[in-house]
Design an enzyme around this catalytic site. Structure first.
Site, PDB file in Angstrom:
ATOM      1  N   CYS A 150      -8.141  -3.505  -1.553  1.00 37.74           N
ATOM      2  CA  CYS A 150      -6.723  -3.150  -1.402  1.00 37.74           C
ATOM      3  C   CYS A 150      -6.310  -3.184   0.064  1.00 37.74           C
ATOM      4  O   CYS A 150      -5.193  -3.579   0.395  1.00 37.74           O
ATOM      5  CB  CYS A 150      -6.450  -1.761  -1.982  1.00 37.74           C
ATOM      6  SG  CYS A 150      -6.798  -1.659  -3.740  1.00 37.74           S
TER       7      CYS A 150
ATOM      8  N   ARG B 128      -4.051  -5.101 -10.249  1.00 33.06           N
ATOM      9  CA  ARG B 128      -3.334  -5.820  -9.179  1.00 33.06           C
ATOM     10  C   ARG B 128      -2.226  -6.660  -9.814  1.00 33.06           C
ATOM     11  O   ARG B 128      -2.428  -7.832 -10.133  1.00 33.06           O
ATOM     12  CB  ARG B 128      -4.320  -6.701  -8.404  1.00 33.06           C
ATOM     13  CG  ARG B 128      -5.452  -5.911  -7.799  1.00 33.06           C
ATOM     14  CD  ARG B 128      -6.387  -6.746  -6.970  1.00 33.06           C
ATOM     15  NE  ARG B 128      -7.603  -6.004  -6.698  1.00 33.06           N
ATOM     16  CZ  ARG B 128      -7.703  -5.025  -5.804  1.00 33.06           C
ATOM     17  NH1 ARG B 128      -6.668  -4.693  -5.065  1.00 33.06           N
ATOM     18  NH2 ARG B 128      -8.841  -4.383  -5.633  1.00 33.06           N
TER      19      ARG B 128
END
Lengths: 239, 73
Positions: A76, A153
């Protein structure tokens, strides 16, 4: 006779209740409808790192709403740096960025400050603190098969009229490709501006696909237009 | 609030947006004048209206007397 009938009816009622409890009581709550391409994006009001924002605040701009699994995690972090690096390119295309994860606003603030301090990259776009999963649920960002506590995601491209134009889902293990996101925006904006479609691997400057003709007349006329055609239904042209 | 700090002073975007509204201005002009993205201008102005530091006249927004006091303090 009357008493027997009442007892008989009572037994049936009990049977029905037992059958209902067996089949229906343990069913899960209905899953909310997922967003659809071409449909209005679910509205929201959410706490972000830049204050409270509503979907309608982005009216007139394209919006990339994206989720990440969790703050202070390595993949991330690479994605946030990458999104920050394309932020200005996106803004030049009238596109705003809005991140989201199921973390608190304090966690988000600490993380973006950490990214700036340790990696030298300033994150200027807002990030939704979706602790109650309200926005994540509305957009179907939590994939229980992967994780029940984190968002996957996801990328939602929302146009200036609030319509969902593209959705991309990546698993927890795999970081997204920023150049593909820019390419997707370029392709969508080109399609809107010129009423055309874009072929596989298209990038700005490449020839575009002319939509297939709907009538025989259109097909015959097309040949005379000087388009580059492999066949009557498959024509390309320069923009 | 994104426009007012806990001590009652204006935040950076709150101040620059109010400054851009000394004269009546539409949202786009406030965004250009303040250098704050339009989406954030909309969000901050919502709070400025609630705090009575700004008012709306149709599509134009302007700082109130109370807002001017905040700006000049």
């Amino acid at each position: 006779m009357g008493v027997s009938f009442v007892l008989y009816a009572l037994n049936i009622a009990i049977d029905i209740k037992e059958v209902f409890m067996m089949c229906c009581e343990n069913t899960t709550a209905p899953t909310p409808a997922l967003p659809r391409l071409g449909s209005p994006a679910p509205s929201f009001e959410a706490v972000t790192t830049l204050g409270t924002l509503r979907l309608e605040d982005f009216k007139g701009s394209w919006l990339i709403l994206f989720s990440h699994p969790a703050d202070f995690t390595p993949v991330c972090t690479t994605e946030f740096i990458a999104f920050a690096e394309i932020h200005e390119d996106l803004r030049q295309r009238n596109v705003e960025l809005l991140g989201l994860s199921i973390d608190s606003v304090y966690s988000h603030i600490a993380w973006v400050r950490n990214i700036e301090e340790k990696m030298g990259v300033k994150v200027n776009f807002p990030v939704i603190a979706d602790l109650n999963k309200e926005v994540a649920t509305a957009y179907g960002m939590v994939m229980p098969g992967e994780s029940k506590t984190e968002t996957s995601r996801c990328v939602f491209v929302i146009d200036p009229n609030g319509i969902i134009r593209a959705m991309v889902y990546y698993p927890l293990t795999t970081g997204r490709n920023m150049q593909e996101i820019i390419r997707l925006i370029d392709a969508l904006q080109t399609s809107d501006k010129h009423s055309v479609a874009t072929p596989a691997n298209w990038k700005p400057g490449d020839k575009i696909i002319v939509p297939p003709p709907n009538t025989q007349d259109m097909a015959e006329d097309r040949v005379k237009e000087g388009l580059e055609c492999n066949d009557w239904y498959f024509c390309r042209k320069e923009l | 609030m994104a426009c007012i700090n806990p001590d009652g002073t204006l935040t950076r975007p709150g101040r620059s947006i109010l400054e851009a509204m000394r004269q009546p201005a539409p949202l786009n002009q406030v965004s250009t004048g303040s250098g704050v993205p339009l989406y954030r201008v909309r969000s901050v102005i919502r709070e400025l209206l609630v705090a009575e530091l700004a008012y709306a006249d149709g599509e134009l927004y302007q700082v109130t007397e109370k807002g001017i006091e905040k700006l000049d303090s």
